[in-house]
Design an enzyme around this catalytic site. Sequence first.
Site, mmCIF file in Angstrom:
data_model
loop_
_atom_site.group_PDB
_atom_site.id
_atom_site.type_symbol
_atom_site.label_atom_id
_atom_site.label_comp_id
_atom_site.label_asym_id
_atom_site.label_seq_id
_atom_site.Cartn_x
_atom_site.Cartn_y
_atom_site.Cartn_z
ATOM 1 N N HIS A 53 26.615 46.447 50.812
ATOM 2 C CA HIS A 53 24.962 46.792 50.829
ATOM 3 C C HIS A 53 24.038 45.895 51.251
ATOM 4 O O HIS A 53 23.021 46.067 51.869
ATOM 5 C CB HIS A 53 24.709 47.437 49.596
ATOM 6 C CG HIS A 53 25.506 48.842 49.027
ATOM 7 N ND1 HIS A 53 25.569 49.950 49.946
ATOM 8 C CD2 HIS A 53 26.454 48.931 48.114
ATOM 9 C CE1 HIS A 53 26.277 50.674 49.330
ATOM 10 N NE2 HIS A 53 26.750 50.183 48.256
ATOM 11 N N HIS B 100 19.336 38.610 46.514
ATOM 12 C CA HIS B 100 19.854 39.096 47.517
ATOM 13 C C HIS B 100 18.751 39.702 48.617
ATOM 14 O O HIS B 100 17.696 39.527 48.492
ATOM 15 C CB HIS B 100 20.624 40.714 46.991
ATOM 16 C CG HIS B 100 19.718 41.427 46.443
ATOM 17 N ND1 HIS B 100 19.531 41.448 45.085
ATOM 18 C CD2 HIS B 100 19.093 42.501 46.805
ATOM 19 C CE1 HIS B 100 18.589 42.550 44.701
ATOM 20 N NE2 HIS B 100 18.346 43.190 45.812
ATOM 21 N N GLU C 181 11.482 45.771 51.695
ATOM 22 C CA GLU C 181 11.503 47.325 51.210
ATOM 23 C C GLU C 181 9.974 47.474 50.376
ATOM 24 O O GLU C 181 9.489 48.575 50.902
ATOM 25 C CB GLU C 181 12.268 47.287 49.709
ATOM 26 C CG GLU C 181 13.745 47.372 50.164
ATOM 27 C CD GLU C 181 14.780 47.889 48.956
ATOM 28 O OE1 GLU C 181 15.423 48.566 49.445
ATOM 29 O OE2 GLU C 181 14.669 47.144 48.075
ATOM 30 N N HIS D 29 14.918 39.361 47.215
ATOM 31 C CA HIS D 29 14.783 39.843 45.844
ATOM 32 C C HIS D 29 15.603 39.045 44.813
ATOM 33 O O HIS D 29 16.595 38.969 44.690
ATOM 34 C CB HIS D 29 15.167 41.398 45.526
ATOM 35 C CG HIS D 29 14.352 42.293 45.988
ATOM 36 N ND1 HIS D 29 14.751 43.747 46.279
ATOM 37 C CD2 HIS D 29 13.139 42.397 46.609
ATOM 38 C CE1 HIS D 29 13.740 44.314 46.970
ATOM 39 N NE2 HIS D 29 12.820 43.491 47.018
ATOM 40 N N THR E 9 16.140 49.308 43.213
ATOM 41 C CA THR E 9 16.024 50.056 44.314
ATOM 42 C C THR E 9 17.281 50.403 44.920
ATOM 43 O O THR E 9 17.300 51.045 46.260
ATOM 44 C CB THR E 9 15.215 48.928 45.569
ATOM 45 O OG1 THR E 9 16.065 47.865 45.886
ATOM 46 C CG2 THR E 9 13.924 48.449 45.003
#
Length: 245
Positions: A83, A108, A114, A127, A195
Amino acid sequence: MRTGIARAAFVTAFLGLTAADSGTAHHWSYAGPDGPSHWGGACKSGKSQSPIGIETATVDVKKLPPLVIDYRPGTLHVIDNGHTVQVNVDKGSSMTVGGHRFELVQFHFHKPSEETIDGRHFAMVAHLVHRDLKGDLAVIAVPLRAGAANPVIETVWRYLPHEKGRERSLHGVSISPGQLLPANRAYFTYMGSLTTPPCTEGVRWFVLKAPTSVSLNQITTFSKLYRANARPVQPLNRREVDASG
């Protein structure tokens, strides 16, 4: 330094490798029939979800405590978890705010950012995920804009794993997470969630006002792995968004 079962549990628990990836829960993705509009659980029913759109004209500017950053260099542990690209951090790095200490556990990337600020996405966002002694989470979001190359990202990209789901530890390769942060640590803050599924709520968010730069080449390299891996902004639902002065 984490090894064996402890490291595997750590990687599974903190974003990216969830039960969904082991076949014990519904698979999720960022597009199509498994995309964000189809995520279940708290992702669908929660009232304090992340990310959010921050409107600077409506935030409450307060005298907030500074983010006291104590990030230390450590061995590079990088994983492409299916991801995003995630870096797991050795113990010892921390963030303290208002006397409350959180240990940095991983960071990451998402493309585009976002979070939005005044309706604007940045090219990417980093993040940095922290955990306190009770297990509560706090995330520092660092907006990334096109400009000069970032040395941390340059190192991570150089040693990207060749297969998904397997952490690559490079003893002798050091990484300094603090180089992801801008000199200006002013921030927006609110209570939100992870998230990604399971979208657990109760996460303290600190979205930095100032971006850090990444090169176009670094953005392109990430795009080849993940063209778009950002969850859409979620309803604020009367939550307060504060800003440091």
